[in-house]
Design a protein around this motif. Structure first.
Motif, PDB file in Angstrom:
ATOM      1  N   LEU A   1       0.826  -1.206   0.000  1.00 19.57           N
ATOM      2  CA  LEU A   1       0.000   0.000   0.000  1.00 19.57           C
ATOM      3  C   LEU A   1       0.861   1.257   0.000  1.00 19.57           C
ATOM      4  O   LEU A   1       0.556   2.235  -0.688  1.00 19.57           O
ATOM      5  CB  LEU A   1      -0.934  -0.008   1.215  1.00 19.57           C
ATOM      6  CG  LEU A   1      -1.988  -1.118   1.232  1.00 19.57           C
ATOM      7  CD1 LEU A   1      -2.737  -1.115   2.562  1.00 19.57           C
ATOM      8  CD2 LEU A   1      -2.958  -0.968   0.066  1.00 19.57           C
ATOM      9  N   ASP A   2       1.933   1.225   0.782  1.00 20.24           N
ATOM     10  CA  ASP A   2       2.865   2.353   0.823  1.00 20.24           C
ATOM     11  C   ASP A   2       3.514   2.553  -0.548  1.00 20.24           C
ATOM     12  O   ASP A   2       3.644   3.672  -1.047  1.00 20.24           O
ATOM     13  CB  ASP A   2       3.929   2.088   1.884  1.00 20.24           C
ATOM     14  CG  ASP A   2       4.693   3.341   2.285  1.00 20.24           C
ATOM     15  OD1 ASP A   2       4.463   4.405   1.686  1.00 20.24           O
ATOM     16  OD2 ASP A   2       5.525   3.252   3.205  1.00 20.24           O
ATOM     17  N   HIS A   3       3.899   1.453  -1.168  1.00 20.67           N
ATOM     18  CA  HIS A   3       4.522   1.498  -2.489  1.00 20.67           C
ATOM     19  C   HIS A   3       3.589   2.139  -3.512  1.00 20.67           C
ATOM     20  O   HIS A   3       4.006   2.984  -4.320  1.00 20.67           O
ATOM     21  CB  HIS A   3       4.893   0.078  -2.923  1.00 20.67           C
ATOM     22  CG  HIS A   3       5.512  -0.018  -4.276  1.00 20.67           C
ATOM     23  ND1 HIS A   3       4.776  -0.298  -5.415  1.00 20.67           N
ATOM     24  CD2 HIS A   3       6.795   0.135  -4.683  1.00 20.67           C
ATOM     25  CE1 HIS A   3       5.584  -0.311  -6.460  1.00 20.67           C
ATOM     26  NE2 HIS A   3       6.812  -0.064  -6.045  1.00 20.67           N
ATOM     27  N   ARG A   4       2.319   1.772  -3.473  1.00 19.71           N
ATOM     28  CA  ARG A   4       1.355   2.303  -4.435  1.00 19.71           C
ATOM     29  C   ARG A   4       1.112   3.800  -4.229  1.00 19.71           C
ATOM     30  O   ARG A   4       0.799   4.509  -5.180  1.00 19.71           O
ATOM     31  CB  ARG A   4       0.036   1.542  -4.313  1.00 19.71           C
ATOM     32  CG  ARG A   4       0.141   0.096  -4.789  1.00 19.71           C
ATOM     33  CD  ARG A   4      -1.138  -0.669  -4.560  1.00 19.71           C
ATOM     34  NE  ARG A   4      -2.262  -0.085  -5.290  1.00 19.71           N
ATOM     35  CZ  ARG A   4      -3.508  -0.534  -5.231  1.00 19.71           C
ATOM     36  NH1 ARG A   4      -3.781  -1.567  -4.451  1.00 19.71           N
ATOM     37  NH2 ARG A   4      -4.452   0.037  -5.920  1.00 19.71           N
ATOM     38  N   ALA A   5       1.240   4.271  -2.974  1.00 16.86           N
ATOM     39  CA  ALA A   5       0.955   5.669  -2.672  1.00 16.86           C
ATOM     40  C   ALA A   5       2.182   6.569  -2.769  1.00 16.86           C
ATOM     41  O   ALA A   5       2.064   7.785  -2.674  1.00 16.86           O
ATOM     42  CB  ALA A   5       0.371   5.780  -1.259  1.00 16.86           C
ATOM     43  N   THR A   6       3.365   5.969  -2.973  1.00 11.58           N
ATOM     44  CA  THR A   6       4.619   6.731  -2.965  1.00 11.58           C
ATOM     45  C   THR A   6       5.060   7.050  -4.388  1.00 11.58           C
ATOM     46  O   THR A   6       5.056   6.167  -5.249  1.00 11.58           O
ATOM     47  CB  THR A   6       5.719   5.922  -2.244  1.00 11.58           C
ATOM     48  OG1 THR A   6       5.280   5.616  -0.923  1.00 11.58           O
ATOM     49  CG2 THR A   6       7.027   6.694  -2.177  1.00 11.58           C
ATOM     50  N   PRO A   7       5.454   8.303  -4.641  1.00  7.65           N
ATOM     51  CA  PRO A   7       5.956   8.657  -5.977  1.00  7.65           C
ATOM     52  C   PRO A   7       7.228   7.872  -6.305  1.00  7.65           C
ATOM     53  O   PRO A   7       7.904   7.338  -5.421  1.00  7.65           O
ATOM     54  CB  PRO A   7       6.264  10.162  -5.858  1.00  7.65           C
ATOM     55  CG  PRO A   7       5.503  10.620  -4.662  1.00  7.65           C
ATOM     56  CD  PRO A   7       5.419   9.450  -3.734  1.00  7.65           C
ATOM     57  N   GLU A   8       7.554   7.823  -7.588  1.00 13.95           N
ATOM     58  CA  GLU A   8       8.769   7.131  -8.027  1.00 13.95           C
ATOM     59  C   GLU A   8       9.992   7.698  -7.311  1.00 13.95           C
ATOM     60  O   GLU A   8      10.104   8.893  -7.088  1.00 13.95           O
ATOM     61  CB  GLU A   8       8.961   7.299  -9.539  1.00 13.95           C
ATOM     62  CG  GLU A   8       8.020   6.448 -10.382  1.00 13.95           C
ATOM     63  CD  GLU A   8       8.285   4.959 -10.239  1.00 13.95           C
ATOM     64  OE1 GLU A   8       9.403   4.578  -9.827  1.00 13.95           O
ATOM     65  OE2 GLU A   8       7.379   4.169 -10.540  1.00 13.95           O
ATOM     66  N   GLY A   9      10.909   6.837  -6.964  1.00 14.82           N
ATOM     67  CA  GLY A   9      12.120   7.270  -6.289  1.00 14.82           C
ATOM     68  C   GLY A   9      12.675   6.158  -5.424  1.00 14.82           C
ATOM     69  O   GLY A   9      12.143   5.041  -5.381  1.00 14.82           O
TER      70      GLY A   9
END
Length: 196
Positions: free
Chosen positions: A66-74
């Motif tokens: 869920l964190d991955h999906r909500a986090t911008p690329e980087g």
């Protein structure tokens, strides 16, 4: 490596703060609930205890997704993906280790705590900008997880294994996640007041 991400636009930062707040709060509550359940169910490493042991890293894996999906690329997005994969592997490994008793379980859990704690510190450092409240609870939680994981492995290797410590570990982690959610909520309110 820089210890801060570039500052996102105000709207994007607010959305990410809101998403992280919900994620951290849910993660914290689940950790405390797990600790209460495990404290009553681990007298023997039976099917119920193993199910709970498998569930805990799976909670972390889902949270990382869920964190991955909500986090911008980087970089922090890649670290959350890595942590999700490690937590999934840990769930499988701890399920297998359960057949061997407390020492193998503590080794697996401790090794996972070291890796996931390090990942948590890296993500916390990347999010240390003022728009995310400096991330002190995340950094402290990750650092403690890293240190405690090493201790668990030493304890298991020394023949003094006890799964009692896992309820304490989960409770501590849950409290720090809740503290981070509260800090993000306070920061969001502060920023709304400033822009009103």
């Amino acid at each position: 490596m820089s210890t801060q991400t570039s500052t996102p636009p105000n709207g994007a930062a607010a959305d990410e703060r809101s998403s992280l707040l919900r994620l951290y709060l849910t993660r914290g509550i689940l950790a405390v609930a797990w600790a209460l359940a495990f404290a009553r169910a681990h007298e023997e490493v039976d099917a119920v205890a193993i199910t709970l042991l498998v569930a805990y890293p799976l909670i972390d894996a889902v949270s990382s997704l869920l964190d991955h999906r909500a986090t911008p690329e980087g970089a922090e997005r890649r670290v959350t993906a890595f942590n999700g994969a490690v937590s999934t592997l840990a769930a499988v490994a701890v399920g297998i280790a359960g057949a061997g008793g407390e020492a193998p379980v503590l080794h697996v859990f401790g090794s996972w705590a070291v890796i996931s704690g390090a990942a948590q510190v890296i993500v916390g450092l990347r999010r240390r900008g003022p728009e995310f409240g400096k991330q002190w609870p995340t950094l402290i939680s990750g650092g403690l997880s890293f240190v405690v994981g090493i201790f668990y492995n030493l304890q298991a290797a020394g023949g003094n294994s006890s799964l009692d410590v896992l309820s304490v570990y989960a409770t501590g982690g849950g409290v720090w996640f809740i503290a981070q959610a509260v800090l993000l909520g306070w920061k969001s309110r502060q920023l709304r007041t400033q822009t009103a």
